[in-house]
Design a protein around this motif. Sequence first.
Motif, PDB file in Angstrom:
ATOM      1  N   LEU A 249       2.622  44.867 -18.401  1.00  0.00           N
ATOM      2  CA  LEU A 249       2.751  44.681 -16.882  1.00  0.00           C
ATOM      3  C   LEU A 249       1.376  44.813 -16.446  1.00  0.00           C
ATOM      4  O   LEU A 249       0.441  45.572 -17.372  1.00  0.00           O
ATOM      5  CB  LEU A 249       3.720  45.605 -16.226  1.00  0.00           C
ATOM      6  CG  LEU A 249       3.595  46.987 -16.520  1.00  0.00           C
ATOM      7  CD1 LEU A 249       2.674  48.003 -15.676  1.00  0.00           C
ATOM      8  CD2 LEU A 249       4.818  47.785 -16.911  1.00  0.00           C
ATOM      9  N   ARG A 250       1.021  44.602 -15.249  1.00  0.00           N
ATOM     10  CA  ARG A 250      -0.246  44.734 -14.721  1.00  0.00           C
ATOM     11  C   ARG A 250      -0.163  45.395 -13.294  1.00  0.00           C
ATOM     12  O   ARG A 250       0.623  44.875 -12.401  1.00  0.00           O
ATOM     13  CB  ARG A 250      -1.089  43.554 -14.390  1.00  0.00           C
ATOM     14  CG  ARG A 250      -2.389  43.578 -13.593  1.00  0.00           C
ATOM     15  CD  ARG A 250      -3.249  42.410 -13.861  1.00  0.00           C
ATOM     16  NE  ARG A 250      -3.650  42.174 -15.165  1.00  0.00           N
ATOM     17  CZ  ARG A 250      -4.056  40.886 -15.912  1.00  0.00           C
ATOM     18  NH1 ARG A 250      -4.257  39.887 -14.832  1.00  0.00           N
ATOM     19  NH2 ARG A 250      -4.687  41.049 -16.923  1.00  0.00           N
ATOM     20  N   LEU A 251      -0.781  46.629 -13.043  1.00  0.00           N
ATOM     21  CA  LEU A 251      -0.585  47.484 -11.917  1.00  0.00           C
ATOM     22  C   LEU A 251      -1.975  47.120 -11.133  1.00  0.00           C
ATOM     23  O   LEU A 251      -2.943  47.464 -11.488  1.00  0.00           O
ATOM     24  CB  LEU A 251      -0.235  48.621 -12.169  1.00  0.00           C
ATOM     25  CG  LEU A 251      -0.006  49.642 -10.735  1.00  0.00           C
ATOM     26  CD1 LEU A 251       1.224  49.413 -10.203  1.00  0.00           C
ATOM     27  CD2 LEU A 251      -0.011  50.891 -11.445  1.00  0.00           C
ATOM     28  N   THR A 252      -1.712  46.805  -9.841  1.00  0.00           N
ATOM     29  CA  THR A 252      -3.070  46.708  -8.955  1.00  0.00           C
ATOM     30  C   THR A 252      -2.806  48.207  -8.292  1.00  0.00           C
ATOM     31  O   THR A 252      -2.085  48.401  -7.631  1.00  0.00           O
ATOM     32  CB  THR A 252      -2.664  45.276  -8.010  1.00  0.00           C
ATOM     33  OG1 THR A 252      -2.954  44.340  -8.702  1.00  0.00           O
ATOM     34  CG2 THR A 252      -4.034  45.604  -6.921  1.00  0.00           C
ATOM     35  N   VAL A 253      -4.279  48.500  -8.149  1.00  0.00           N
ATOM     36  CA  VAL A 253      -4.101  49.908  -7.691  1.00  0.00           C
ATOM     37  C   VAL A 253      -5.495  49.879  -6.446  1.00  0.00           C
ATOM     38  O   VAL A 253      -6.691  49.249  -6.658  1.00  0.00           O
ATOM     39  CB  VAL A 253      -4.555  50.904  -8.532  1.00  0.00           C
ATOM     40  CG1 VAL A 253      -4.758  52.357  -7.903  1.00  0.00           C
ATOM     41  CG2 VAL A 253      -3.392  50.937  -9.723  1.00  0.00           C
ATOM     42  N   ARG A 254      -5.051  50.486  -5.456  1.00  0.00           N
ATOM     43  CA  ARG A 254      -6.347  50.649  -4.366  1.00  0.00           C
ATOM     44  C   ARG A 254      -7.122  52.121  -4.632  1.00  0.00           C
ATOM     45  O   ARG A 254      -6.268  53.118  -4.343  1.00  0.00           O
ATOM     46  CB  ARG A 254      -5.829  50.322  -3.207  1.00  0.00           C
ATOM     47  CG  ARG A 254      -6.893  50.501  -1.853  1.00  0.00           C
ATOM     48  CD  ARG A 254      -6.272  50.234  -0.661  1.00  0.00           C
ATOM     49  NE  ARG A 254      -5.701  49.133  -0.421  1.00  0.00           N
ATOM     50  CZ  ARG A 254      -4.513  48.727  -0.238  1.00  0.00           C
ATOM     51  NH1 ARG A 254      -3.467  49.769  -0.123  1.00  0.00           N
ATOM     52  NH2 ARG A 254      -3.912  47.640  -0.083  1.00  0.00           N
ATOM     53  N   THR A 255      -8.198  52.030  -4.946  1.00  0.00           N
ATOM     54  CA  THR A 255      -8.915  53.271  -5.011  1.00  0.00           C
ATOM     55  C   THR A 255     -10.060  53.369  -4.051  1.00  0.00           C
ATOM     56  O   THR A 255     -10.209  52.470  -3.017  1.00  0.00           O
ATOM     57  CB  THR A 255      -9.682  53.299  -6.231  1.00  0.00           C
ATOM     58  OG1 THR A 255     -10.615  52.325  -6.581  1.00  0.00           O
ATOM     59  CG2 THR A 255      -8.638  52.867  -7.578  1.00  0.00           C
ATOM     60  N   THR A 256     -10.625  54.419  -4.168  1.00  0.00           N
ATOM     61  CA  THR A 256     -11.971  54.855  -3.269  1.00  0.00           C
ATOM     62  C   THR A 256     -12.913  53.592  -3.428  1.00  0.00           C
ATOM     63  O   THR A 256     -13.831  53.368  -2.401  1.00  0.00           O
ATOM     64  CB  THR A 256     -12.523  56.040  -3.047  1.00  0.00           C
ATOM     65  OG1 THR A 256     -12.535  56.584  -4.411  1.00  0.00           O
ATOM     66  CG2 THR A 256     -11.255  57.072  -2.583  1.00  0.00           C
TER      67      THR A 256
END
Length: 462
Positions: A249-256
């Motif tokens: 799976l691929r998780l898209t993450v919003r970071t600073t």
Amino acid sequence: MVGEQYDAIVVGTSQGGRFLPIELADAGQKVALVERGPLGGVCVNTGCTPTKTMVASARLAYQARRGADFGVNVGPVSVDLASVRERKRAMVSGAQQNYASRLAQEGLDLLEGEAHFTGANTIELTLTNGGARQISAPVIVIDTGTRPKPLTIPGADDVHVLDSTSIMELDELPEHLIILGGGYIGLEFGQMFRRFGSEVTLIHRGPRLLKNEDEDVSDEVAAILRDDGITVLTSSSPVAVEPLEGGRLRLTVRTTDGERNIDGSHLLSAIGRIPNTEALTPEAGGVRVNDRGFIEVDEYLETSAPGVYAMGDVTGGPAFTHSCYDDYRMLHASLIAGEKASTRDRVVPYAVFIDPQLGRVGLTEREAKAQGRDIRVLKLPMSAVIRALETGETRGFMKAIVDADSGQILGGAVLGSEGGEVMTMIQVAMMGKLTHTDMADGIFAHPLLAEGLNTLFAMFNA
């Protein structure tokens, strides 16, 4: 439907619900105990018993890999996750059987099924084996607990999302475990699976792990996890997840620093828990719930419906087995002993079973300052504790919050080897109204971890 009258009904069999119905029946009451799932509730089946059993396996793997540091040569260390699981299952089964054997007594009926309020002090059961049954009692105690909060980001329905229950049923080690949530559940499983041999990435929305802790405690916990090889991303939020070939799976993450993609083999959601109240239809019984579905109780654990009480996690209070057990003691006082016990000013300690453990009780430094208290903050690195040096367990520190005028201990945190056990000494000192001087001058056996408390509290006058 003709209903059956009882003196008391207990719905749920977690820590408090395991003991109260037995003692009500011992007191001569006719009691119905309702359970829709396995006996023992979260603690026995999916919480304390299984997780701490697996934590023990993970620690042994960690210690084995450190053998050379102690002059002990061992071969390559590998973990048979299926065997870890079977040991966990055996521990759970034993606890279930032990409890079940205690229920076979006069005056106590175990009813297996789903409970629904249909009116004041009246419950309808959808029985597990089919059919329905209506029961009523002047006293009803709700102990239905909580369950993992589902993940609702885009794509979550298209991949296999593990929770704190299903992850313990894996029989093969994840190649790369991605964990959402930086609370104690996420941290315990993160370190556990890293020690089993998985690559682990931990993602947390907030700027710090364990948001209720002081900043220095949170920072040290994060440093320990990173030292163990875990990738820790704070101030990061999951945006979406999608399946890849081969079950990955691929998780898209919003970071600073913007969005990034993280590819993994498994995804664990540890983003919180929600109460088991929907099927109970508490409003039909006059029982109020808050906007998150937790049952509202007063300081005596009574709900808005006369004669109806609630205990444990379902009230939205501290989600710890020992606080639920204390709820049971309070209700025992109220319903059996004819006394009145209150949760007001109750001090609830807790431990996070990472390694080293974090034990905590009373006020944090931040809370004490927010209350405008004049305090002294005492802090001792574990590397200054002889026992920690001897055992090679020097990560972490001891910390105490002391009233500057009276010398009374207001709180403590022990992030170190057997931190929960050492914290309990601070808690007992608080219960006994001991001062920093009492703890500094007490004779504690050498060389124990607790001996470090002498040095810690001596810092008050340093």
